[in-house]
Structures are given as C-alpha cells and as structure tokens.
Design a protein around this motif. Structure first.
Motif, mmCIF file in Angstrom:
data_model
loop_
_atom_site.group_PDB
_atom_site.id
_atom_site.type_symbol
_atom_site.label_atom_id
_atom_site.label_comp_id
_atom_site.label_asym_id
_atom_site.label_seq_id
_atom_site.Cartn_x
_atom_site.Cartn_y
_atom_site.Cartn_z
ATOM 1 N N GLY A 118 1.147 -1.310 0.261
ATOM 2 C CA GLY A 118 0.168 0.178 0.134
ATOM 3 C C GLY A 118 0.664 1.097 -0.153
ATOM 4 O O GLY A 118 0.466 2.354 1.005
ATOM 5 N N ASP A 119 2.351 1.158 -0.861
ATOM 6 C CA ASP A 119 2.323 2.558 -1.345
ATOM 7 C C ASP A 119 2.927 2.414 -2.335
ATOM 8 O O ASP A 119 3.557 1.377 -2.765
ATOM 9 N N SER A 120 4.105 4.054 -2.559
ATOM 10 C CA SER A 120 3.962 3.715 -4.463
ATOM 11 C C SER A 120 5.459 2.990 -4.317
ATOM 12 O O SER A 120 5.620 3.127 -5.238
ATOM 13 N N TYR A 135 -0.162 0.230 -4.507
ATOM 14 C CA TYR A 135 -1.711 -0.549 -4.090
ATOM 15 C C TYR A 135 -2.343 1.000 -3.250
ATOM 16 O O TYR A 135 -1.540 1.236 -3.160
ATOM 17 N N GLY A 136 -2.929 1.297 -4.122
ATOM 18 C CA GLY A 136 -4.328 2.158 -3.845
ATOM 19 C C GLY A 136 -5.340 1.536 -1.861
ATOM 20 O O GLY A 136 -4.847 0.689 -2.037
ATOM 21 N N GLU A 215 9.411 6.896 -9.803
ATOM 22 C CA GLU A 215 9.392 7.909 -10.603
ATOM 23 C C GLU A 215 9.750 7.312 -11.786
ATOM 24 O O GLU A 215 9.099 8.630 -12.892
ATOM 25 N N ARG A 383 11.034 11.932 -4.498
ATOM 26 C CA ARG A 383 10.230 13.045 -5.799
ATOM 27 C C ARG A 383 10.850 14.358 -4.429
ATOM 28 O O ARG A 383 10.626 14.763 -4.279
ATOM 29 N N PHE A 385 7.943 16.673 -5.819
ATOM 30 C CA PHE A 385 6.889 17.595 -6.442
ATOM 31 C C PHE A 385 6.505 18.427 -5.696
ATOM 32 O O PHE A 385 6.815 18.765 -4.380
ATOM 33 N N ARG A 388 5.236 18.878 -1.674
ATOM 34 C CA ARG A 388 5.180 17.468 -1.201
ATOM 35 C C ARG A 388 5.941 17.697 0.084
ATOM 36 O O ARG A 388 5.280 17.285 0.633
ATOM 37 N N GLY B 61 3.042 9.331 -9.403
ATOM 38 C CA GLY B 61 3.627 9.583 -7.785
ATOM 39 C C GLY B 61 2.736 9.098 -6.694
ATOM 40 O O GLY B 61 2.591 7.070 -7.395
ATOM 41 N N SER B 62 2.886 9.123 -5.284
ATOM 42 C CA SER B 62 1.790 8.265 -4.394
ATOM 43 C C SER B 62 0.311 7.097 -4.783
ATOM 44 O O SER B 62 -0.255 7.898 -5.361
ATOM 45 N N SER B 63 0.575 6.436 -3.824
ATOM 46 C CA SER B 63 -0.659 5.392 -3.932
ATOM 47 C C SER B 63 -1.932 6.358 -3.423
ATOM 48 O O SER B 63 -2.884 5.090 -3.192
ATOM 49 N N ARG B 64 -1.660 7.289 -2.455
ATOM 50 C CA ARG B 64 -2.916 8.153 -1.882
ATOM 51 C C ARG B 64 -4.151 7.960 -2.567
ATOM 52 O O ARG B 64 -4.143 9.225 -3.648
#
Lengths: 425, 165
Positions: A118-120, A135-136, A215, A383, A385, A388, B61-64
């Motif tokens: 649960g994290d990119s 995954y979200g 990225e 990152r 962004f 952020r 970017g983030s999975s949020r």
C-alpha cells in the motif's frame, strides 16, 4: 519469458504468460503502513464482512505518522496498533523504520514472490527478484480480504549498465539520469536492471534502482536474484532453500522486451533533479551554486546505513555551512544502531547534522523537517513534487547522499567529487 | 449535460491533488485543497459535472487514494488524459471515477464545454465542435464499474460464491 513474466506465471498458476495478458495472481505478501493501511481498510473489511485472508501474509509497518506529533497522528498510530493486535498480525513493525527497508531487514522479501504494497515505492522489493507493485487503499483492502488481485502482465524495459562508477557517483545518480532519459510516462511497464555494474552492486544500491522505478512510472523494477541476494538473505538469517530455482528466474535469452538500453557507468557524473519533478535532471555542474537552506537525508531510498556512510565520508572533519541546516532521518532503527556502532553517527553529528526519528518524515510531507514558503532544500529522497515537502513555494532538489552532504558543507549545490579526493572509502 | 474543462499539463502528481501534510483531514476538507498548489481557484470553482484534463502520466506519484477521492468529492465527471499513472488509474476505477485515455486531450482548451457518452465511447467538445472516440475499458472491469466500484463488486461476488476470505 522475462524475469517478471516468470514470477507472474507462477503466481497465476500458469506455465507461461505474455505481456498484455490480464491474469489473476495469488499474493505472497501484502503490506501497508499507518497512513494507507488499517485506518483505510477497516471500514471496507467491515462492509465486506470479512477479516484478513491470511494474517501471516499481511505485514503492517507504522512509519508515516511516527512518532506522533499531535492527537490525530497518535490516534492513527493507536488505531494501527489495535488493528494489528485484533487481526493477529505478527509481522507488525511499530516505529522501527520505513516499510520498504524494514521488511527486507526482517527476511520477509523473498526471491520470486508477488508482493502487493500500500505504497508507491513498493517496487523497492524488486531488488530481491520479486514482482512488487504499489496499490491504493481500496485495492489493498480487497487484496488483504482475498489474497488475490488482477494485473495486466507488464512489458519489460531492460536497462544494462557497464563499467565502474567514479568515486562520488551512486545508484541514486543512475536513477535521476534515467528519469531524464526515459521520462515518467512508463505506466504498466516493468524495468529490469542488469549488466556488470548492477551485478557488482550490493543490495543497498539495487534497492535504490528498484525503489525509483516508481519515479519512472513503472509498476515494478527488478534485479535477477544472484549470489549477492543470497548472501544478504543468509546474513540476516533468511536463507533461500532453492537457490537454483531462484537463479532460474533470470530472463531467458530470447525474452521479449519493450525496449533495451545500455549505458556506461564510468561516464556518469553526479546528477541533480531540479524542482518540481525527478525528470528535471542535469549533471551537478548544471545547478552549481544554487543556495540551499536545508539539506535532508531521509526516506526509504536515501537514508540506509550505506547512504549515511556516503554522507559521513563527505562530512567527516567538516562543518555544515552557517545559514544551512542538515537534517538526517535514518531509514530504520537498525540503520541508527549500525551507524552508532561504526562511528558514522559521530561523524554526522560532529559536522552539525540534526538527527531525526526513523520514518518517512519530511519526504511524505508528514514528519519533522518540512519547508517554509520560498525555502530551498536538497534531498536524498525520491520525489520533489510541488508542495510535497511542506510549503507550495518551496523548492526541492534531489541528489545522492554524497551530493546532499556536499551541499550542506558548501551551503550551495556543488560537485561532491571534489570533497572526496583523498578521503578513504 | 455538458461540463467545463479544467486543463492541466503533464505529470500532474498525487501530491498536488492530496498534499501529505493535510492527509489527517477529513476527506471533504482535504478535497477543498485539491490542486491548489498549481491552481488556487480549482476546488472553489469546479462544479459537479466538470472535467479535469491532463497530459501524460496523470496521477504520477504516491499511492494515496485521496487524490482520486478528492476529485470525486468535488463532482468531477471524468478525468481525460493522454496517459495515466497506473496506481492512480486503478484507484480511480476502483472508486468509480471515470478515467479516459485520449491522445486528443492535448487539443482540449481551458473552459471548453464537454459532454461524455460512456456507452458509445465518445466525448463531444461543444466549443470546438469536435467528437473524440476512446477505447472502452477492459472487459473484466466493466462489471466492477456497473456494481459501483471494487468493494461493492467484491461484496456481491463474495455473497454469490459464499466465498470465504
């Protein structure tokens, strides 16, 4: 088949798969952190009327809101703790570091596994030869409820590196360079890192390559398992039983790739990404002299023991420039312990670095070290962004731990190689 | 029913849709800050039925998931982009937020009036008098959309199969 196709085929119960096919896979390990995990899953599991499909294959790591700085973050952490206890999650890691490093440190990342996180930055686990994708929260809730998910088999981009890095150049520079070369628009693709340079890297540097596959926009990044992988796992007490099987995961000679690239590591200079995207990268000379207010060494990608040692090589016997602050958030409790034992921490703090708690910290925009309006930071994170790391008008440059430490000493962005001349590795 | 296009560029990341330092806020409050770092007026002026138009890698970017949640709470009818970041795309589909991959998104200008026909797979640009066609969703996802998203879909499936998770 490619390495990624072989892993997916096994998890899909198939003898082979081909890029573009949609398949359902069994998940070997599912994990999430305090921000994306239990607090988001609980209402969905309740709606489904189910618990976790297998508490032994679900890991939870509190790393985003640690340590609590207000009542809300304390309550998120308490919720996470209570959820783990109520659902019998043994692999619950409470404030001992960032999930992407804590899980490999505990032997939970195994070659050939399919991992849903649960994290990119979940692709970081691909350094062990896994298919690991982010995954979200809703996807993850369904995964922890059923142990399965669908995926479209990704095409693989193969990237080979040859030659040795100059002193002061690291895997982080490789990834910033690749962000510029390949861009961020690589969704539904995997990236496979290979070649003599990658084979010669330790696990720490391979983790950096796979982490920043995120990225590139790739769904996963992989390195084929080899003796380096097995040695790491043996050392932490999680040896691989079937080494021959793990070696056989390597891509076949006739595997089909979306693209193949070869680069020369010996020609690579330290790289710096400008605000506000990791693909805005130039060799360090392109940003020479940019004044910085803050230097930050943190995050899954940039605050492992090896990263802290890179910074210490630059900082030993030097001082952080007046008007500049250097903040260091080690990626895990184990990192801090090791850095304490070998003198690394002493070198950092003697130079004037401020030590922060282990966790995602300022990288995720949640912990200590956020920026004020108009401030400029150079960071070892992944990152940059807009907004952020705090204020919307703050500027974040990305670099290797060498480059961040060198900028902290100079007070502006500068080539770290000049500060490493004559400094023992 | 047509809506207005809010046009953004390439690489619109999840941090600008759901900033990390605001992630403790309730969803409705978080949504009021959506995209404010690049368009301070967006959340205040977007109306239910309007469209968000991006370039390449929308949602990088983030999975949020709150990035998609915020757009949905603001009433965005669909996100139209030349390409989507994978996690954002999955999050949006799982929540029932329509994402349309359309290379011609680059021709859509700010404030163009758009209307959408999901059944036929067309987007009409009233301002430019142009019709765009887009590929339908992969078959295995249309049932999920029809059920209202991943969780309702899974609930139905679990009930039908008596499946134990």
């Amino acid at each position: 088949m490619t390495l990624v196709e072989k892993i997916i085929a096994r998890a899909a119960g198939r003898s082979s798969v081909r890029a573009g096919e949609i398949v359902t896979v069994d998940i070997d390990l599912a994990f999430a952190h305090d921000s994306s995990g239990p607090r988001r899953w609980a209402p969905m599991l309740e709606e489904l009327g189910v618990g976790l499909w297998d508490p032994d294959r679900v890991a939870i790591v509190s790393d985003h809101y640690v340590p609590a700085v207000d009542a809300e973050s304390a309550s998120i952490l308490k919720f996470t703790r209570d959820f783990a206890a109520a659902h019998g999650v043994k692999n619950f890691f409470d404030m001992v570091g960032i999930c992407h490093l804590v899980l490999p440190e505990h032997g939970l990342i195994r070659p050939g596994a399919v991992i849903a996180g649960g994290d990119s930055h979940t692709p970081m686990a691909g350094a062990f030869g896994t298919y690991a994708a982010g995954y979200g929260a809703t996807d993850m809730a369904a995964i922890v409820a059923t142990g399965r998910t669908w995926l479209s088999v990704p095409k693989t981009i193969r990237i080979e590196w040859r030659g040795a890095f100059a002193d002061g150049v690291a895997a982080k520079d490789v990834m910033l360079f690749l962000c510029r070369e390949l861009g961020l628009d690589n969704a539904f693709k995997a990236v496979e890192y290979a070649g003599p340079t990658v084979e010669a890297m330790g696990m720490a540097e391979r983790l950096v390559l796979c982490n920043m596959a995120a990225e590139l926009g790739c769904e996963t990044g992989v390195v084929a398992p080899d003796a380096v992988t097995f040695d790491y796992l043996r050392e932490i007490g999680a040896p691989v039983e079937d080494e021959a099987g793990a070696l056989a995961l390597a891509s076949d000679a006739d595997a089909r790739y979306a693209a193949r690239h070869t680069f020369d590591a010996s020609a690579l200079e330290p790289q710096i990404a400008a605000p506000h995207s990791p693909d805005r990268t130039l060799p360090v000379s392109g940003h020479q002299g940019v004044k910085i207010d803050q230097a930050y060494i943190g995050a899954c990608v940039g605050a492992k023991i090896e990263d802290l040692r890179m910074a210490a090589r630059v900082l030993k016997g030097r001082k952080v420039a007046p008007g500049t602050r250097l903040l260091i958030a080690p990626a895990s409790a184990r990192t801090t312990t090791e850095a304490s034992a070998d003198g690394t921490l002493h070198a950092l703090t003697q130079a004037g670095a401020i030590l922060l708690p282990s966790g995602c910290g300022a990288c995720a925009g949640m912990g200590a070290g956020l920026l004020a309006e108009g401030e400029t930071c150079i960071s070892s994170t992944n990152r940059n962004f807009k907004g952020r790391m705090g204020a919307k008008s703050a500027n974040v440059y990305l670099g290797s731990p060498y480059s961040v430490a060198a900028a902290a000493v100079a007070g502006h962005i500068t080539d770290p190689r000049a500060m490493l001349e004559g400094v023992a590795p | 029913m047509s809506g207005r296009a809010f046009v953004f560029g390439d690489n619109i990341d999840t941090d600008v849709m759901a900033p990390g330092y605001l992630m403790k806020l309730p969803p409705e409050e978080l949504a009021s800050h959506c995209l404010s770092a690049i368009d301070p007026d967006f959340a205040r002026t977007v109306q239910p039925g309007d469209f968000v138009v991006g370039g390449q890698s929308f949602g990088i970017g983030s999975s949020r998931e709150q990035a998609a949640v915020s757009l949905k709470l603001l009433g965005v009818k669909a996100v139209i982009a030349r390409s989507f970041a994978r996690i954002f795309w999955r999050n949006a589909i799982n929540l029932g937020l329509v994402c349309i991959t359309l290379d011609e998104a680059r021709h859509i200008a700010a404030d163009d009036r758009l209307s959408l026909d999901l059944q036929v797979g067309t987007l009409f640009n009233h301002t430019q008098d142009t019709r765009y066609s887009f590929a339908p969703l992969p078959g295995h996802l249309t049932g999920m959309i029809a059920d209202g998203g991943l969780i309702p879909h899974l609930k139905k499936r679990l009930a039908a199969k008596g499946e134990h998770a």
